[in-house]
Design a protein around this motif. Structure first.
Motif, PDB file in Angstrom:
ATOM      1  N   ASN A 155       1.229  -1.171  -0.007  1.00 21.98           N
ATOM      2  CA  ASN A 155      -0.170  -0.247  -0.268  1.00 21.98           C
ATOM      3  C   ASN A 155       0.805   1.132  -0.281  1.00 21.98           C
ATOM      4  O   ASN A 155       2.207   1.962   1.028  1.00 21.98           O
ATOM      5  CB  ASN A 155      -0.769  -0.406   1.348  1.00 21.98           C
ATOM      6  N   PRO A 156       0.827   2.317  -0.922  1.00 15.48           N
ATOM      7  CA  PRO A 156       1.605   3.460  -0.434  1.00 15.48           C
ATOM      8  C   PRO A 156       1.479   4.170   0.568  1.00 15.48           C
ATOM      9  O   PRO A 156       2.740   4.586   0.486  1.00 15.48           O
ATOM     10  CB  PRO A 156       1.394   4.178  -2.523  1.00 15.48           C
ATOM     11  N   TRP A 157       0.938   4.305   0.473  1.00 13.49           N
ATOM     12  CA  TRP A 157       0.916   5.453   1.762  1.00 13.49           C
ATOM     13  C   TRP A 157       1.522   4.100   3.106  1.00 13.49           C
ATOM     14  O   TRP A 157       2.647   5.017   3.508  1.00 13.49           O
ATOM     15  CB  TRP A 157      -0.853   5.409   2.938  1.00 13.49           C
ATOM     16  N   PHE A 158       1.933   3.669   4.094  1.00 18.67           N
ATOM     17  CA  PHE A 158       2.549   2.643   4.123  1.00 18.67           C
ATOM     18  C   PHE A 158       3.636   2.356   3.559  1.00 18.67           C
ATOM     19  O   PHE A 158       4.615   2.582   4.041  1.00 18.67           O
ATOM     20  CB  PHE A 158       1.591   1.207   4.523  1.00 18.67           C
ATOM     21  N   TRP A 230      12.829   5.660  -4.823  1.00 21.46           N
ATOM     22  CA  TRP A 230      11.728   4.122  -4.307  1.00 21.46           C
ATOM     23  C   TRP A 230      10.508   4.691  -4.744  1.00 21.46           C
ATOM     24  O   TRP A 230       9.389   3.342  -5.143  1.00 21.46           O
ATOM     25  CB  TRP A 230      11.976   4.102  -3.237  1.00 21.46           C
ATOM     26  N   PRO A 231       9.740   5.333  -5.036  1.00 21.25           N
ATOM     27  CA  PRO A 231       8.089   5.922  -5.221  1.00 21.25           C
ATOM     28  C   PRO A 231       8.059   5.114  -6.786  1.00 21.25           C
ATOM     29  O   PRO A 231       7.039   5.002  -6.969  1.00 21.25           O
ATOM     30  CB  PRO A 231       7.933   7.397  -5.449  1.00 21.25           C
ATOM     31  N   LEU A 232       9.531   5.810  -8.097  1.00 22.55           N
ATOM     32  CA  LEU A 232       9.525   5.445  -9.282  1.00 22.55           C
ATOM     33  C   LEU A 232       9.027   4.069  -9.117  1.00 22.55           C
ATOM     34  O   LEU A 232       8.375   3.341 -10.259  1.00 22.55           O
ATOM     35  CB  LEU A 232      10.575   6.303 -10.022  1.00 22.55           C
ATOM     36  N   VAL A 235       5.193   3.004  -7.141  1.00 24.46           N
ATOM     37  CA  VAL A 235       3.512   2.876  -8.161  1.00 24.46           C
ATOM     38  C   VAL A 235       4.222   3.460  -8.764  1.00 24.46           C
ATOM     39  O   VAL A 235       4.701   4.087  -9.783  1.00 24.46           O
ATOM     40  CB  VAL A 235       3.961   5.023  -7.098  1.00 24.46           C
ATOM     41  N   SER A 236       2.485   2.865  -9.519  1.00 24.65           N
ATOM     42  CA  SER A 236       2.356   2.709 -11.212  1.00 24.65           C
ATOM     43  C   SER A 236       1.231   3.489 -11.530  1.00 24.65           C
ATOM     44  O   SER A 236       0.685   3.808 -12.412  1.00 24.65           O
ATOM     45  CB  SER A 236       2.321   1.284 -11.267  1.00 24.65           C
ATOM     46  N   ASN A 237       0.454   3.762 -10.469  1.00 24.37           N
ATOM     47  CA  ASN A 237      -1.405   4.307 -10.702  1.00 24.37           C
ATOM     48  C   ASN A 237      -0.239   6.353 -10.830  1.00 24.37           C
ATOM     49  O   ASN A 237       0.236   6.413  -9.786  1.00 24.37           O
ATOM     50  CB  ASN A 237      -1.867   4.351  -9.477  1.00 24.37           C
ATOM     51  N   SER A 238      -0.940   6.762 -11.768  1.00 27.41           N
ATOM     52  CA  SER A 238      -0.851   8.133 -11.750  1.00 27.41           C
ATOM     53  C   SER A 238      -0.914   9.177 -10.611  1.00 27.41           C
ATOM     54  O   SER A 238      -0.489  10.378 -10.100  1.00 27.41           O
ATOM     55  CB  SER A 238      -1.017   8.595 -13.013  1.00 27.41           C
ATOM     56  N   ASP A 239      -2.561   8.656 -10.026  1.00 25.55           N
ATOM     57  CA  ASP A 239      -3.542   9.436  -9.301  1.00 25.55           C
ATOM     58  C   ASP A 239      -1.876   9.244  -7.674  1.00 25.55           C
ATOM     59  O   ASP A 239      -2.500  10.345  -7.452  1.00 25.55           O
ATOM     60  CB  ASP A 239      -4.525   9.082  -9.173  1.00 25.55           C
ATOM     61  N   GLN A 240      -1.455   8.483  -7.881  1.00 21.82           N
ATOM     62  CA  GLN A 240      -0.507   7.932  -6.463  1.00 21.82           C
ATOM     63  C   GLN A 240       0.799   8.564  -6.575  1.00 21.82           C
ATOM     64  O   GLN A 240       1.687   7.948  -5.732  1.00 21.82           O
ATOM     65  CB  GLN A 240      -0.618   6.656  -5.725  1.00 21.82           C
TER      66      GLN A 240
END
Length: 294
Positions: A155-158, A230-232, A235-240
């Motif tokens: 989960n991106p937030w975690f 790390w985010p690159l 995360v694959s969803n552009s909204d996140q």
């Protein structure tokens, strides 16, 4: 002999203080001139970015003027209307704030344990922790990604917070500051008063660490907020996307949207400036304490 000696001393010319003062004044002028030159070198790119964010795309590279003529807000309006900028902004700020709060607390607690407690394997653990500073993040990027995915914690937030929870630099910084600034007598006095170890840490140790906590908070916030690799990968969803990844997608677009990137970069710099302004006193105190005691 005393009279002869006094006559000789009287005949000798008095040391000239004017030359020393002139040399001191000249050195101060040269120092301030060098500092002003460095300040201009560091501030010019920022000033150019701010000015260029108000220019049409065709005028960004045609002139290096710091006064946009004509000035326009079209770059900002198109950025906010065509891109999920506020979503990127909210994720970046939220992740950075949570990561900073958790990191500062964990690093202070771990630093306190390494500084004031004796336990089996302490030297080995500290050596392993300190040695991890020499390992580039790119080396552990793929293993960390696999670990997070296999643990179903993607989960991106975690997951975006995980790399910044217990940085080795923060633990080492807290350990060194606690060794220098927290006397053992204060801790023993707290134990005699009946406080638990966590109460001693919370009531006695943490207030003494305020300058270093401010410096660590600034460092942790910048590390998390500016994180790109790390985010690159995660995360694959552009909204996140976080801000660095989102602005990179604008830059990698076919039309090279420099106008939108500059507008986004100016808005993205606001939280970092605010963090520095809010914690500048603690940051300067922490740096000064380290310079005096280190």
């Amino acid at each position: 002999m005393t009279a002869i000696t006094s006559r000789r001393n009287a005949s000798q010319p008095a040391p000239r203080m004017g030359g020393r003062r002139r040399r001191s004044t000249g050195g101060s002028i040269a120092l301030y001139a060098a500092l002003v030159a460095l300040l201009v070198v560091f501030l010019f790119p920022l000033a150019w970015a701010v000015a260029s964010s108000f220019k049409p795309r065709g005028d960004i590279f045609s002139s290096t003027s710091l006064i946009p003529v004509p000035a326009t807000l079209d770059n900002y309006s198109r950025l906010l209307s065509t891109q999920p900028f506020w979503g990127w902004f909210g994720i970046s700020v939220g992740v950075a704030v949570i990561a900073t709060a958790v990191s500062v607390f964990v690093c202070a607690l771990a630093g306190y344990a390494f500084a004031k407690f004796r336990f089996a394997g302490k030297r080995v653990l500290f050596t392993v922790m300190f040695s991890s500073l020499s390992i580039p993040f790119a080396v552990i990027l793929v293993p960390l990604f696999i670990l997070v995915v296999k643990s179903h914690l993607s989960n991106p937030w975690f997951a975006l917070i995980v790399p910044w929870v217990a940085p080795a630099f923060g633990i080492f910084m807290m350990q060194q500051y606690i060794v220098q600034s927290v006397p053992d007598e204060i801790i023993e006095a707290g134990r005699i008063d009946g406080n638990t170890e966590f109460q001693i840490f919370r009531r006695i140790v943490l207030p003494l660490l305020r300058p270093s906590l401010g410096a660590l908070a600034v460092w942790s916030f910048l590390q998390s907020y500016n994180s790109f690799m790390w985010p690159l990968v995660l995360v694959s969803n552009s909204d996140q996307y976080t801000l660095p990844v989102g602005l990179n997608t604008l830059f990698q677009a076919e039309n090279r949207a420099f106008d939108l990137v500059l507008a986004g970069a100016v808005l993205a710099s606001v939280p970092t400036v605010l963090v520095f302004l809010l914690l500048r006193k603690q940051l300067l105190e922490g740096l000064s304490a380290g310079a005096v005691k280190g």
